[in-house]
Design an enzyme around this catalytic site. Sequence first.
Site, PDB file in Angstrom:
ATOM      1  N   ARG A  50       0.872  -1.352   0.071  1.00 46.29           N
ATOM      2  CA  ARG A  50       0.141  -0.185   0.018  1.00 46.29           C
ATOM      3  C   ARG A  50       0.833   1.359   0.059  1.00 46.29           C
ATOM      4  O   ARG A  50       1.251   1.762   1.013  1.00 46.29           O
ATOM      5  CB  ARG A  50      -0.913  -0.019   0.981  1.00 46.29           C
ATOM      6  N   ASP A  52       2.076   5.118  -0.454  1.00 42.55           N
ATOM      7  CA  ASP A  52       1.726   6.225   0.395  1.00 42.55           C
ATOM      8  C   ASP A  52       1.525   7.447  -0.628  1.00 42.55           C
ATOM      9  O   ASP A  52       1.925   7.412  -2.083  1.00 42.55           O
ATOM     10  CB  ASP A  52       2.715   6.868   1.512  1.00 42.55           C
ATOM     11  N   ARG A 197      11.697   5.601   3.068  1.00 49.50           N
ATOM     12  CA  ARG A 197      11.943   6.987   2.866  1.00 49.50           C
ATOM     13  C   ARG A 197      12.825   7.612   4.145  1.00 49.50           C
ATOM     14  O   ARG A 197      13.725   8.443   4.125  1.00 49.50           O
ATOM     15  CB  ARG A 197      10.774   7.994   3.005  1.00 49.50           C
TER      16      ARG A 197
END
Length: 264
Positions: A50, A52, A197
């Site tokens: 999933r 972002d 990230r």
Amino acid sequence: MTRIAVGLEYQGSSYVGWQAQPTRPSVQGLTEKAFSEVAAEPVSLVCAGRTDAGVHAHGQVAHFDTGAERTLRAWVLGANSYLPRDISVSWAWPVPAHFHARYSAEARTYRYIILNRRARSALAARRATWVHRPLDDRAMAQAASLLTGEHDFSAFRAAECQAKSPIRRMERLSVRREGEWVTIEAVANAFLHHMVRNIAGLLIVIGKGEAPPQWASQVLAGRDRRLSAPTASADGLYLWTVRYPEAFALPGAPAQGRSAIIAR
């Protein structure tokens, strides 16, 4: 009922992420609507990862169950005719009922793409992260090597992460430069929320010379997100490939090759 697996590419800049939301555009929402049009019945998608808001995909995988009988070609071309230009179905394949896009995956590969030059790029805007200060990719690679293996990655998980355990197995974390482009590639059995990230943010700080490569080990051992670097922008992140057991024979097997899919 037939279970169909599909491969998806998308540029995530215009979307709140994969997961459907009632009032904002999402990749899942638009893709389910497209497949529902082709099937002439409601279709619900389950994805491998999933992503972002603002995150892209080169090799997202999803599956759905349907009673509709369509050719594989019809699933691909039909869905694409209903999708915007920044979302595309690349393949469709019948799979057994026990296949699950998320739980059957053996590993996921993410790539974080950085444009490292003095001037920003109009063509790469929102498709790569721009860092104007010179990056020492060798120092970044040295730091990356300290994060491979099975660890508690609490220092790299978002506060809102809902994973039951912070333990993940990082098969590979590499850094390479091709001219002005620096690519971080992470391969793991699974990732925590914002994990890639947050790792990219740490490696960028080290690449700028603001911290030594050994800092990566200290942050990892500290297990405290507050002691790490800022989260890197979503612009440069791509869900690159998802690896499944060969028995499923999916047509979207991980492709190697050049990291950047950005026009340059």
